[in-house]
Design a protein around this motif. Structure first.
Motif, PDB file in Angstrom:
ATOM      1  N   ILE A 210      35.800 -22.409 -10.322  1.00  0.00           N
ATOM      2  CA  ILE A 210      34.712 -21.473 -10.051  1.00  0.00           C
ATOM      3  C   ILE A 210      33.618 -22.189  -9.272  1.00  0.00           C
ATOM      4  CG2 ILE A 210      32.904 -20.057 -11.115  1.00  0.00           C
ATOM      5  CD1 ILE A 210      34.855 -19.607 -13.461  1.00  0.00           C
ATOM      6  N   ASP A 211      33.315 -23.404  -9.694  1.00  0.00           N
ATOM      7  CA  ASP A 211      32.378 -24.294  -9.004  1.00  0.00           C
ATOM      8  C   ASP A 211      32.795 -25.715  -9.357  1.00  0.00           C
ATOM      9  OD1 ASP A 211      31.346 -24.902 -11.526  1.00  0.00           O
ATOM     10  OD2 ASP A 211      29.575 -23.648 -11.305  1.00  0.00           O
ATOM     11  N   ARG A 214      32.997 -25.675 -13.441  1.00  0.00           N
ATOM     12  CA  ARG A 214      33.666 -24.643 -14.222  1.00  0.00           C
ATOM     13  C   ARG A 214      35.020 -24.278 -13.636  1.00  0.00           C
ATOM     14  NH1 ARG A 214      28.309 -23.130 -13.378  1.00  0.00           N
ATOM     15  NH2 ARG A 214      27.003 -23.010 -15.262  1.00  0.00           N
ATOM     16  N   ILE A 216      38.567 -21.416 -14.489  1.00  0.00           N
ATOM     17  CA  ILE A 216      39.149 -20.343 -15.278  1.00  0.00           C
ATOM     18  C   ILE A 216      40.618 -20.671 -15.472  1.00  0.00           C
ATOM     19  CG2 ILE A 216      39.626 -18.904 -13.237  1.00  0.00           C
ATOM     20  CD1 ILE A 216      38.987 -16.467 -15.093  1.00  0.00           C
ATOM     21  N   ALA A 291      35.959 -20.949  -4.633  1.00  0.00           N
ATOM     22  CA  ALA A 291      35.004 -21.649  -5.486  1.00  0.00           C
ATOM     23  C   ALA A 291      33.709 -21.938  -4.749  1.00  0.00           C
ATOM     24  CB  ALA A 291      35.616 -22.951  -5.988  1.00  0.00           C
ATOM     25  N   LEU A 304      32.438 -12.449  -9.925  1.00  0.00           N
ATOM     26  CA  LEU A 304      33.510 -13.216  -9.294  1.00  0.00           C
ATOM     27  C   LEU A 304      34.518 -12.258  -8.675  1.00  0.00           C
ATOM     28  CD1 LEU A 304      34.163 -15.841 -12.121  1.00  0.00           C
ATOM     29  CD2 LEU A 304      32.750 -16.135 -10.070  1.00  0.00           C
TER      30      LEU A 304
END
Length: 407
Positions: A210-211, A214, A216, A291, A304
């Motif tokens: 995600i960055d 983070r 998922i 991301a 997102l």
């Protein structure tokens, strides 16, 4: 007379070494203190274990400790029983000699047929008879890296002696873990039914960024894939695992990845080296996203946008139409009949040789045990197995052997 209390643990972990007699030969390395638990681990997997010790080993570990560990008197000298012949002569009762730990001194003597200790006498006899011999080195790193020691190791390997470890840490060539040693013993004494087969296994969860901080991901622990890899290795296969984890095994090749895209690309590249089978046991992410290059600030509302990931099995089947593929089908909240129906649909749609189906709402992902149905495309036979994931890996390997026998 009742049996020794150590025998109460025999076979509690598995029956992989049931009926096998193993002699542990202990030399004068400080790592000898590890041998008590090693012996008991072999017994937990069904083996009958005896011990032979050099004089130097007895300065570190008392023979009583190994008597306790094995349930048998320890051999500390060669007597009129001619113990080395009793175990490793032409009519000897032992199946394998495990030299653990092995010092540089003992390795050198083994390489030149010098048998001036009970351990080296056992080694000379076992090697002369062609019995399996596994050596587990442990010494100071500077000793291990001496050119003569390296030359002696290479010489013994040329004679089909197997080496396990060492791990080079803190300036020490440390003894391999008990799990590593056990796995090599199981492979050496196993059925070898998959010898000569190359098997690629995908395992565990993938993670989409995600960055920079983070990700998922999903609940898969990778335990099933790891158990499959070890079971196929035990049976003689050349095994490579593509995953985001670690195996405690030198024999299994590992390719480390994180995202679904990385797993698919790595699998396709590795298959260029020629494999007999792909086992797609990984829980590959169905969705990914672009991301953020910088950390998203905490506390802000976050939206997102996901897009579908590529499909591994589809790409593999297109690129390698002849390879055998075992797929996994995980569903949640459906009946057993519906699970089997959907698994059969996947079997046909993806042109699989076999599919492993499980309903994961109760057990399966992240658990020690699972309940699965293994369905073969060849005859539509269904094998139902419930229990720990090692048992499931063993059952899958049995079914895969049938594929290879009939191909």
């Amino acid at each position: 007379m009742s049996r020794h209390p150590t025998m109460w643990i025999k076979g509690q972990s598995s029956a992989s070494l049931s009926g096998k007699v193993i002699v542990i030969a202990v030399t004068g390395s400080i790592a000898a203190v590890r041998v008590v638990e090693l012996a008991r681990e072999l017994i937990r997997n069904g083996a009958e274990v005896y011990a032979v010790m050099s004089k130097e080993a007895q300065h570190i570990l008392h023979p009583y400790a190994l008597h306790y560990a094995t349930g048998h008197d320890v051999i500390t000298e060669i007597t009129g029983e001619v113990e080395h012949v009793k175990f490793f002569g032409s009519e000897g009762c032992a199946d394998l000699l495990l030299v653990a730990p092995a010092t540089a001194n003992t390795i050198g003597k083994m390489a030149y047929g010098i048998d001036d200790t009970p351990v080296t006498t056992f080694a000379t006899t076992a090697m002369g008879e062609g019995a399996p011999v596994i050596v587990v080195p442990a010494m100071h790193n500077s000793m291990y890296e001496h050119p003569a020691v390296m030359e002696n190791i290479n010489k013994l390997q040329d004679w089909d002696v197997t080496f396990v470890g060492p791990h080079l840490e803190e300036g020490i060539a440390k003894i391999a873990s008990n799990d590593q040693i056990l796995l090599e013993v199981e492979r050496s004494l196993g059925s070898s039914t998959l010898l000569g087969k190359k098997v690629l296994i995908t395992s565990g969860a993938t993670a989409e960024s995600i960055d920079p901080i983070r990700v998922i991901t999903n609940r898969s622990s990778g335990r099933t894939g790891r158990e499959i890899a070890m079971e196929f290795y035990r049976r003689g296969a050349e095994v490579t695992v593509v995953h985001n984890g670690r195996l405690d095994s030198e024999g299994v090749n590992e390719i480390l990845v994180e995202s679904a895209g990385e797993m698919i690309d790595a699998t396709l590249r590795e298959l260029e080296h020629g494999y007999d089978m792909l086992i797609s046991a990984a829980a590959i992410s169905d969705y990914t996203l672009d991301a953020s290059e910088s950390k998203i600030k905490s506390g802000e509302d976050l939206s997102l946008k996901f897009r579908s990931t590529r499909k591994l099995i589809r790409e593999v089947r297109n690129a390698y139409p002849e390879i055998s593929i075992v797929g996994f089908k995980a569903e949640a909240g459906i009946t057993e009949a519906e699970l089997i129906t959907r698994a059969r649909e996947s079997l046909e749609a993806a042109d699989l040789d076999m599919v492993v189906a499980n309903e994961v709402s109760i057990t399966g992902m992240g658990t020690v045990e699972n309940d699965v149905h293994i369905i073969s495309a060849r005859d539509d036979a269904i094998t139902h197995v419930s229990g720990n994931k090692r048992l499931i890996a063993e059952t899958l390997a049995d079914n895969v052997e049938e594929i290879f026998r009939k191909n």
